[in-house]
Design an enzyme around this catalytic site. Structure first.
Site, mmCIF file in Angstrom:
data_model
loop_
_atom_site.group_PDB
_atom_site.id
_atom_site.type_symbol
_atom_site.label_atom_id
_atom_site.label_comp_id
_atom_site.label_asym_id
_atom_site.label_seq_id
_atom_site.Cartn_x
_atom_site.Cartn_y
_atom_site.Cartn_z
ATOM 1 N N GLY B 122 0.851 -1.183 0.000
ATOM 2 C CA GLY B 122 0.000 0.000 0.000
ATOM 3 C C GLY B 122 0.888 1.235 0.000
ATOM 4 N N GLY B 155 2.907 3.742 -12.036
ATOM 5 C CA GLY B 155 3.261 4.920 -11.242
ATOM 6 C C GLY B 155 4.328 4.586 -10.218
ATOM 7 C CG ASN B 184 -3.052 1.801 -14.809
ATOM 8 O OD1 ASN B 184 -2.400 2.845 -14.714
ATOM 9 N ND2 ASN B 184 -3.603 1.219 -13.760
ATOM 10 C CE LYS B 246 -6.008 4.466 -12.057
ATOM 11 N NZ LYS B 246 -4.976 5.372 -11.507
ATOM 12 C CG HIS B 260 -5.915 6.941 -8.340
ATOM 13 N ND1 HIS B 260 -5.040 5.959 -8.752
ATOM 14 C CD2 HIS B 260 -5.756 7.067 -7.003
ATOM 15 C CE1 HIS B 260 -4.372 5.514 -7.691
ATOM 16 N NE2 HIS B 260 -4.785 6.165 -6.621
ATOM 17 N NE ARG B 320 32.631 -0.938 15.304
ATOM 18 C CZ ARG B 320 33.469 -0.570 14.346
ATOM 19 N NH1 ARG B 320 33.143 -0.745 13.091
ATOM 20 N NH2 ARG B 320 34.640 -0.012 14.630
ATOM 21 C CD GLU B 368 21.484 2.047 2.592
ATOM 22 O OE1 GLU B 368 20.878 2.522 1.594
ATOM 23 O OE2 GLU B 368 22.702 2.209 2.780
ATOM 24 C CG HIS B 417 29.305 3.031 12.535
ATOM 25 N ND1 HIS B 417 29.305 1.654 12.497
ATOM 26 C CD2 HIS B 417 30.550 3.415 12.169
ATOM 27 C CE1 HIS B 417 30.480 1.223 12.121
ATOM 28 N NE2 HIS B 417 31.268 2.254 11.912
#
Lengths: 621, 621
Positions: B122, B155, B184, B246, B260, B320, B368, B417
């Site tokens: 979502g 999109g 679409n 669409k 939309h 660490r 990441e 860190h």
């Protein structure tokens, strides 16, 4: 521009500049005992070409109007940047040896504490979005001729934010933007994915619609020709894919792994490297004069007065609508105000501004990271950017927000669709950590208006305030509480209900303020008098009013917020009264939310009038 | 797989399934009064092809081992997903009409409250990274044959996270991964950047090294052939670039903007659409049996005992480093433990695990967002992923962390860190908001060990704990405080110094704990007795010990943390004691940090022993 003017003498002089930058980078990192000399050495020829041939700028005044801009996206090569400006004459070279110390602003990675830095870098993948903002400013807002150069590392080009910027830059046909990727093959812990597969890089950038030029990043003539080709390219941005060697020029480091982020040891190791580099200097007497920019006349920002809000008391207005109206009015009054959105302008209501001021409105499509970076770039050009999206989607750009805060960037963020009160769309669309994430950052003002009038006025105050602001603008329509002449200020609050017999102070903001007002009436009917405060400014917080109110209501506070329990309005209040012996009870959203009707969810998650009444009864029992 | 088995009858039956999915999507959103029917209609043929021909799965048991996986990255098309599972027989179709209500788990966007959802979607651009995790699990960890399909919107393909995943998937040669982009043409507020420029899409994906197939997304035979070609492609992932419309099938919506996120109105409008769709059903009697997966034998996770930590009291060990050692030991003891890093494995020490268990270690390079999404995908396959990077860089993936929390994903994040105590690298590399961002999320455990032994044991506890955990593992070496037999637990704390005359409780964790111990000794010399607590578990927090200690030390607490002031350890303590009348003084990093030496910065930013002593003297005066 270079190009036609290139001569063997000039190439020699530029080679010497590059060598000198390597020498300074090695020297400074060795002195500091930490840093990234190998990452400086790979890019030294590129930076020498830019600073001593390609760019037009004033070496005594980096912020001179219409100067070409340089963004060092690979911020760990900071010593190279510092050496370039010292070599250009901005400050004495001896300063370079103060690198990475508490008393020098030549920090481990560049920040705008330095006059020649537009935005802090060091978190990779942020330079290109910032460059997009700088280039949009030249092309669309100021309509001026400076060019923007962004130097990236190859490792960082895996960051998605780079490709968001690539897509948006192409869409806006930013031919005044030139990216350079320093393809030195080696990342921190391993070779990069593509190593020296230059065709792989070319295919990616060309696929994204850029003019992509593969070039030997250590061949000065080739670099100058490539920069020249970039300047002559119209209708699309250019990227130079520069094949380089990490540690170039220092044989112990050059193209060797395990030399990321490691200085040469003081003594023999460093001296040997410096001797090796010095031997690479060639006889040359040619000066390399820097061409200053031609400055256009300055434009004034303030051109009029903002119209007053016109909402009638009780009139239902959504804060997000009032934001859209205020932004549009601001556009008339302040020519430096610009706006950015990410394909939700018909939900955040920035579309009103966009229609009126198409040259000052930037659609980022679904690219929140680029939106934030571009906004910081625009702010670095003296603009006042308003950046709007659903509050939840600012989490996508939190690293950019972090770096903008470090940069003390003058951007204004507006998050709509906050809390469970958005209703049916469910948890993925609910901003429930936005106060926590924004308030954690240093110097960020956090505002949370409940009604249309307050929203309108806070948008104006945000524009006038120098510094980062986050404004939380709720989705549902709420009755207007304040008349058009009501005064608000950053750090203010409003006591909406009070009596001499109050036994509890309820503090709320946004939708829960209306729940608190309902609860006030219900409690009154039960014979329990409570005070109600609209805490529309969360950072800074009106500590005096909060503490005074609590003291006159038996030292008791109840906070209510449509936000998760940690790091929100309640915690801000707790912090303000932490040494006062005042007790604070917090109502907030605990647990994972759900789809449902707004009112139903506000009640279900324990932040509605019913919960406030029950909790208040418990507290005063 | 389909392919050779395709017949006209089958195509008709599949067309009818797609039409039925459209009917159900329109019906449910109209009943709910909100939702995205137009986004369902564009993708209905793709989903029908997958669910009723291409995928092998058990429609009565979505979690059946070795089932093909389907991730709906464009989560707003949730009604289509729900309709597909209902159509497959998992639950009654009548449930579909409960869409978006508080009493149904068929929410506005999918969450793993539903048995057939691996990860909440979502927030756009997250499905492909999750798919990378699901595919890595099949290829590298479980070494099994299921395939992973990810359906994205056009999109959302601007989101940078998509391209991070694209790069990493190619690098790992995930030929068991198939993405589909539902092109679409229309975004929420505008047409997309590329609209129907299918060559533009192809060039991007092919440029990133994918097998890219442009296909008519409403041509069932073409879709089946494309899926077949994907299944036959080895050594690289495939993307189907499906040109669609669409609102397909409903003339009022089809290819029209402004549809939309808008349902058809109850009454005539919806009925007309349903009639139009029903008329598209063709005579067919062919059944479409679903092929179940062949399950491999299950593997056991726990195979041994974790070796005890072996640090001697006083031995200098960086948290660490201890994390790296514990993770490596965990790898032997639990076969379900996997690890992910993002080009800093030689700083986070995950390289020790990576060398021992190459099939269970995933290098994400500098991506990441993909790392977090892939970890959530691996967790959805029953693995226990440890995800490590510099704490600051988790901000880059905060939206993924948010969605993982909503998904109650069993991932373990380790941020190294942290704070100003990293020193010379400066603000961009300092994690100073990590506690705020992690603790804000529901159900996330936040741990902050100070020494090697505690770190080692907390890594083990994190692995055993069911749910998301964040472990803050500092960079500098610190003396070992605890012997190898010391017991720790989630929600615990340790009182390290106490006496019957204590007048103040100092609460710290990580590097500031050692500052607090130094301050304790200095204060003792001044005749001021203070208690010192190691608050190694910040969420949940040992409220009993904290309150009891404060009560016996005159109701006073002083917190000290290497974190920004809002949302950190201090605020967690404040929250715990908020109704107790206890006063809390907070020392934290206020303002923007700077490069410098670690000790110097700890002192300069007011969180060192000197500041603790001074503040304590003020408090007890």
């Amino acid at each position: 521009m270079a190009g036609s003017m290139t001569s063997p003498e000039m190439l020699t002089a530029l080679h010497n500049k590059a060598t000198q930058l390597r020498i300074e980078s090695v020297r400074a990192t060795t002195e500091a005992g930490s840093g990234h000399p190998s990452s400086c050495c790979s890019a030294a020829d590129i930076v020498a070409a830019l600073f001593f041939s390609v760019m037009r700028y004033d070496p005594t005044n980096p912020k001179a109007p219409n100067s070409d801009r340089f963004v060092l996206s690979k911020g760990h090569a900071a010593p190279l940047l510092y050496a370039a400006w010292a070599e250009a004459g901005l400050f004495p070279k001896s300063d370079l040896l103060k690198l990475r110390t508490l008393t020098s602003d030549l920090e481990g990675h560049p920040t705008p504490r330095l006059s020649f830095v537009d935005m802090a870098t060091g978190s990779l993948g942020q330079g290109l979005p910032v460059g997009v903002g700088l280039a949009l400013n030249a092309k669309s807002v100021d309509k001026t001729s400076y060019r923007t150069y962004v130097l990236m590392g190859d490792g960082e080009s895996v960051e998605g934010s780079v490709w968001e910027a690539a897509d948006v830059a192409r869409h806006h046909r930013l031919d005044n933007l030139c990216a350079i990727v320093d393809v030195n093959r080696l990342g921190q812990s391993d070779p990069t994915m593509l190593e020296h597969d230059m065709e792989g890089y070319r295919a990616r950038w060309a696929g994204f619609g850029w003019h992509a030029v593969v070039v030997d990043g250590h061949d000065m003539a080739a670099l100058l020709a490539a920069f020249d080709s970039a300047a002559r390219t119209t209708g699309q941005p250019t990227v130079l894919l520069a094949k380089t060697y990490k540690g170039r020029g220092v044989s112990i480091m050059e193209n060797h792994p395990n030399w990321h982020g490691k200085p040469l040891a003081k003594g023999d190791e460093a001296q040997k490297a410096l001797d090796e580099l010095t031997a690479q200097l060639k006889p040359s007497t040619m000066a390399l004069p820097i061409t200053p920019p031609v400055a256009p006349p300055e434009k004034t920002g303030l051109v009029g007065m903002l119209a007053a809000p016109s909402y009638k008391l009780g009139e239902p207005v959504a804060p997000r609508e009032a934001f859209g109206a205020a932004l549009s009015a601001l556009g008339d009054a302040y020519h430096h105000v610009v706006a950015l959105d990410a394909d939700v302008k018909n939900s955040t209501y920035t579309d009103k501004f966009g229609k009126k001021f198409p040259d000052r409105f930037f659609e980022n499509f679904i690219a929140e990271q680029n939106m934030l970076g571009a906004a910081a770039g625009l702010a670095a050009c003296g603009k006042v950017p308003f950046v709007a999206t659903f509050a939840a989607f600012f989490t996508r750009a939190y690293d950019f927000i972090r770096m903008a805060a470090i940069s003390q960037s003058n951007i204004k963020l507006v998050g709509t669709h906050v809390g469970v009160s958005i209703g049916e769309d469910g948890p993925s669309q609910m901003g429930l950590e936005d106060i926590a994430m924004m308030a954690a950052q240093p110097g960020v003002t956090v505002l949370y208006p409940a009604d249309g009038t307050c929203t309108y006025r806070l948008v104006e105050l945000a524009a006038q305030h120098k510094g980062m602001v986050y404004l939380r603008a709720g989705r549902p329509k709420c009755p207007t509480l304040y008349g058009p002449d009501e005064k608000f200020h950053i750090g203010g609050s409003k006591i909406l209900r009070q009596s001499p017999t109050d036994v509890l102070t309820i503090i709320a903001a946004g939708v829960t303020l209306f729940e608190a007002l309902k609860a006030h009436d219900q409690l009154k009917a039960l014979g329990i008098a409570v005070r109600v405060i609209d805490l529309y400014s969360i950072v800074p917080l009106d500590r005096t009013t909060v503490i005074d109110s609590a003291r006159t209501t038996q030292g008791r506070i109840l906070t209510v917020e449509d936000h998760y329990a940690h790091g929100g309005l309640g915690d801000a209040v707790l912090d303000a009264v932490s040494t006062e012996g005042i007790t604070v009870h917090k109502l907030a959203v605990r647990g994972i939310p759900h789809s449902g009707k707004p009112d139903e969810l506000v009640d279900h998650f324990g932040i509605g009038a019913r919960s406030i009444v029950e909790t208040a009864k418990q507290i005063v029992k």
